[in-house]
Every structure is written in C-alpha cells, then in structure tokens.
Design an enzyme around this catalytic site. Structure first.
Site, PDB file in Angstrom:
ATOM      1  N   HIS A 276     -38.045 -84.008  19.996  1.00 17.39           N
ATOM      2  CA  HIS A 276     -37.843 -85.184  19.158  1.00 17.39           C
ATOM      3  C   HIS A 276     -36.580 -85.930  19.563  1.00 17.39           C
ATOM      4  O   HIS A 276     -36.562 -87.161  19.620  1.00 17.39           O
ATOM      5  CB  HIS A 276     -37.725 -84.765  17.686  1.00 17.39           C
ATOM      6  CG  HIS A 276     -39.038 -84.753  16.969  1.00 17.39           C
ATOM      7  ND1 HIS A 276     -39.292 -83.934  15.903  1.00 17.39           N
ATOM      8  CD2 HIS A 276     -40.168 -85.450  17.175  1.00 17.39           C
ATOM      9  CE1 HIS A 276     -40.530 -84.132  15.478  1.00 17.39           C
ATOM     10  NE2 HIS A 276     -41.081 -85.042  16.242  1.00 17.39           N
TER      11      HIS A 276
ATOM     12  N   CYS B 164     -49.626 -92.803  30.328  1.00 11.45           N
ATOM     13  CA  CYS B 164     -49.082 -93.213  29.031  1.00 11.45           C
ATOM     14  C   CYS B 164     -48.270 -92.113  28.367  1.00 11.45           C
ATOM     15  O   CYS B 164     -47.939 -92.202  27.192  1.00 11.45           O
ATOM     16  CB  CYS B 164     -50.199 -93.687  28.105  1.00 11.45           C
ATOM     17  SG  CYS B 164     -51.369 -92.400  27.633  1.00 11.45           S
TER      18      CYS B 164
END
Length: 550
Positions: A184, A482
C-alpha cells in the site's frame, strides 16, 4: 559514504535530513477495571466512533486509491464481530485499553490466517488499534512527525491513514524498512509522486538529522553523501522538474514508434488529474468502487451514470474498462459469500461474474448504454481469464450487447502461455503484472513475508510477458500493460521490448515513463529485454539492464 539498497518507486531523486517516525504506543497492562463494565464500554464506543469518523474524513479529503483504503479501515474499526470480542473482555473485568489491545491482536491473527484480502487488512488493525488506544489515553496517535521543515521520512512502514495525507511540501522523500513494490505504501507513494525507496532493511539504522540522498531510480539511499553527490542529485532533481513542466506529448520511442501512455483510474473523479498529466486515455478503469461499499449490486442506472461521466472526460480517446474484479482481495457477500481456504485461487474475477451472470449482464448493459451516449472509444475486458473457453464466453457475450472491442486480462500463466489461442477470440490483451507476478512466483501479493518474491523484474514473469507480446504481434492485436510494473521507467522500456504496445499507470508516473521511452529506440528496447531475460533473478535483471545503459 554508503548505499543502502531497496526497491525504488518511480525515477525521482531527493535529499534532505532524516526524521524517523515515532515507535508505536506501548501495550497496556492487563489490570482489572476500577470503573466498571458500563463505563469502560462507553469509553470504547466513543473512542472507536471518533477514530472511524476521523478515518472517514481523511478518506474524503484524500481521494484516489487512498480513499478506498481509508474507508475500508473505518469499516473495520466498527466491525460488529470485533466489537463483540472487545465486549467479551470488558465483561471479564478488563479495562478499555486492554480489551482493545487484546481483541485487535486476536482478530489480526485470525485475518492473517485467512490470507488474501483479509490478510492484508490485518496489517491495518495495528494502526486502528493504535488510534483507538491514543483516544482512550488522551494522547496524539503515532503518525507522521512535523518538525517544521522539509525532511526525509523514515519508517518501518506507513499506515494508509498516514500515507494518504502526507504533506508533499514537507516530505521530501520516503524510506521504509518493510514493504515491497506492490505494498500500500508503494502504491500510494507512486500515486502521489513521492520519491520513495521501500524495503530498505538497514533503514532502521538511520539517525534523525543525518542527510541522505534517496534515489528511486537506483533503488538506493546514500548515507554521508559527498558535496559532489549532493550537487549531482540536485541537478537530476532540477532536470526532472523541468521535464515534468514541458507540455505532454504522445508516448513514443526515440525512433518514433508510438507507445500509448494511459492512466489507471479508480473512479470518474480521477479523470481530470490524468488528463492534466497528458494521459492519452485510460488503460484500466477499475469498476469496484461502485460495488465494494454496497450491500447489494448497484443498479444499471447507477452504473451507467458513472461510466458516462468517465467516458465524457475522454472524448475520442481509448478507455479500457475492467469488469468487476471481485473475490480474493475484494470479497463481496452478494457475489460470493462462501468461505475459501485460499481465495486468491478461488472464485474470483470472471469466475465469480460467470457464477452470478445477472451482475455481469447488468454491467455490460450499463456500459453499452453509456457508450451510446458518449464519443469515447470504449474497450471492455474481463479480469482473471484463465482459459480459451472463458475468453470465447466473455467476448461473445460482450458483442451480444453491442460492445465492439472486447479483451481479457492476462494475469495467470495459463492464459499467457496460450496467448495465441486467447487472442484468436479476444480483440486485445492487457497484462496485469501484479497478479501475474503473484501467480508465477507462488507468492501472495498481500503477504509481507513473501514481498521479496513480488517483483515483476523476475525473468520468469518477463518471459510470460514476452509470450503475450509475441502472440499479439503475430495476431496483429494490441497488448497493453496495466499493472504497477508499467510505472517503473526502466522496466517500461523492457516491457515495450517484450512486445507491449501501450502502458497504463498511475497518472503521477506518466512524465517519467514518457521521458524514459523517448530516449530509447525499439531496437534498444528489444536488446534490453533480452538482457533482462538472461538473468537468474529479479535483482540480476534490474542490475544488468541498468549496467547496459551506463
């Protein structure tokens, strides 16, 4: 002078004095309450409500990927199961402080054992518990320090609540001793454009006040830098700022070969930032934001309005929308509420949608209606496609709804190895490098204990990317990237050398990748890709490619 090694996020460089993040609050003692159960229960209710409200407010202020993370934290803070665990300890005579500490620790252990999305959420429990304890004690929660001057922040890792609201005019760079390229902290640092090097094991030895150079491009932290090194770092930072200030041009290699540079977006409101940074379209629009905070699937009308808003922001440009990618790290009770021992290998992505085909058909209906009302070039793709049969199923269904361009996400080795057959049915392929790395390396990308395996530079992962790129070239069909790998400027060149025709990333990374591509020809990119493939491991591939550019 010395260099500490880690994983760089982006290509930036910064220098400044170190300020270490404070250590967590000490654990409370297990003593009997003198206030009584009702009073302790009231204290906890007030503290948890205040923390949840603070996290929700931070979420609204932060936006982007941080908003989803913080909203999830707020929900965890008020989880009824967790509250029952706290109450049970209060009923046994515990203080509010001990009840929170012990209940959160037990809940964390349970989530870690489950793994996947819930395993990742376990790490957030430490941050939430610290905030609740701080409220109970009437002290400030541990967080990002504010020394009153710009600084390089050093921490074991950052909680999402802290990363979301970093003051970019004060935090020159970020160094963490834990975490990997898909943590994160790394993802949010990339989104905000913060110079960062994560996973620097020796960072715990850095001292407050000492000057360091943080070089994300090299994945290095230089301690006791010389005046010449500081000057060179300043020159590089200035050159990078100048490059970012230039008008954005379409992505292309030095020989003119076009490589579309697209944006990864999580909701329509993120479109303006992407456009301002020169995104040529959207390579990945995640539709989960419509579903994750809902008790039931959103209506066709609700979905259509969000898709219409997104498409209207990119008139005449390509917009690739990924259908709902639920399961594993994003469980939805109304889609699949069955317990799974290993949800990353369970009913997720297209598998879950196919099992609840009404949700899939409603999403395709909403996309088709939004497409009819706008002029963007809409492409749709299914997540976690594993087989040729799944590819044929999805593309046939998409065309049934009048969606002219239908493709698939290549995230597992099976679809990469059969890419030629997959592309016989699909109009394009988009490689999700985060999951492709996870499944290739047999390393759960939500587990910090195996973060070292989560590196898309690994030759095994690159070889699979090359298989898809080659299949796309033979079939004359586009192959995009992506995953987070596309935001690594050096790796982006290698990915193009392996056959990628477009790259999609967090908007903040666009300028660095645009510059990196403009300095290499297609022949050079292919040569660098071959060099990476000959390495034995990720570190070796990265080092060999970097050495070839010296």
């Amino acid at each position: 002078m010395g260099a500490l090694r880690g994983v760089g996020i982006g290509a930036g460089v910064a220098q400044g004095p170190v300020i270490r993040m404070a250590e967590p609050l000490p654990a409370p003692e297990n003593v009997k309450s003198v206030l009584g159960a009702e009073a302790e229960r009231a204290r906890i209710r007030d503290a948890i409500a205040a923390v949840a409200a603070e996290l929700t407010a931070r979420a609204e202020s932060a936006g982007g990927a941080a908003q989803e993370v913080l909203e999830a934290q707020a929900m965890i803070a008020e989880d009824p199961t967790l509250q029952d665990e706290v109450d049970a300890r209060i009923d046994d005579g515990a203080t509010a402080e001990w009840a929170v500490h012990d209940a959160f620790a037990g809940f964390k252990a349970t989530l870690e054992a489950v793994g996947g999305y819930l395993g990742e959420r376990a790490a957030d429990l430490d941050d939430i518990a610290q905030r609740v304890l701080a409220r109970l004690r009437g002290v400030a929660a541990p967080g990002v320090p504010d020394p009153g001057h710009p600084f390089v922040l050093v921490a074991r890792d950052l909680a999402p609540a802290d990363t979301a609201l970093l003051k970019l005019d004060q935090v020159l760079a970020l160094i963490t001793s834990d975490g990997g390229p898909t943590s994160h902290t790394a993802i949010l640092a990339r989104e905000k454009g913060i110079v960062a090097v994560v996973g620097v094991v020796q960072a715990t030895g850095l001292s407050d006040g000492e000057t360091v150079i943080v070089d994300a491009a090299a994945g290095a932290v230089t301690t006791m830098p010389s005046p010449d090194e500081l000057a060179r770092a300043t020159e590089r930072a200035s050159a990078r700022q100048s490059a970012e200030a230039l008008p954005a041009t379409p992505g292309a290699l030095a020989d003119g070969t076009p490589i579309a540079l697209l944006a990864n977006l999580g909701k329509p409101a993120d479109a303006a930032d992407a456009v301002s940074r020169g995104a040529e379209g959207v390579g990945l629009f995640r539709t989960e934001f419509l579903f994750l905070s809902a008790a039931q699937a959103p209506t066709v009308a609700q979905q259509r309005e969000s898709y219409r808003e997104l498409l209207a922001a990119f008139e005449g440009k390509k917009v690739v929308v990924r259908l709902l990618d639920a399961g594993a790290d994003k469980p939805l009770a109304f889609l699949n509420d069955a317990h799974e021992e290993n949800p990353a290998l369970g009913l997720r992505g297209l598998r879950a949608l196919r099992a609840s085909e009404d949700i899939l058909r409603e999403q395709l209906t909403a996309l088709a209606e939004a497409d009819a009302e706008t002029s963007a070039d809409l492409w749709v793709m299914a997540p976690m496609v594993t087989t040729v049969e799944e590819t044929a199923y999805f593309t046939t269904l998409a065309r049934e709804y009048g969606l002219k361009t239908a493709g698939v996400m290549v995230e597992v080795p099976a679809s990469a190895l059969l890419a030629d057959r997959v592309l016989a049915h699909a109009d394009f392929a988009s490689i999700g490098t985060n999951d492709l790395t996870q499944y290739t390396m047999a390393a759960d990308r939500m587990l910090g204990s195996v973060a070292g395996f989560q590196d898309p530079w690994h030759p095994a992962v690159l070889r699979l990317v090359g298989e898809v790129g080659a299949a796309g070239a033979r079939a004359g069909k586009p192959v995009g990237i992506c995953g987070e790998a596309a935001a690594d400027p050096l790796l982006a060149v290698v990915l193009v050398g392996l056959g990628a025709t477009s790259l999609s990333m967090a908007p903040a990374a666009l300028s660095d990748v645009r510059l990196a591509l403009s300095e290499r020809t297609l022949e050079e990119a292919r040569r660098l890709a071959e060099i990476a493939l000959t390495a034995d491991d990720a570190a070796g591939a990265r080092a060999a490619v970097a050495a070839a550019l010296v």
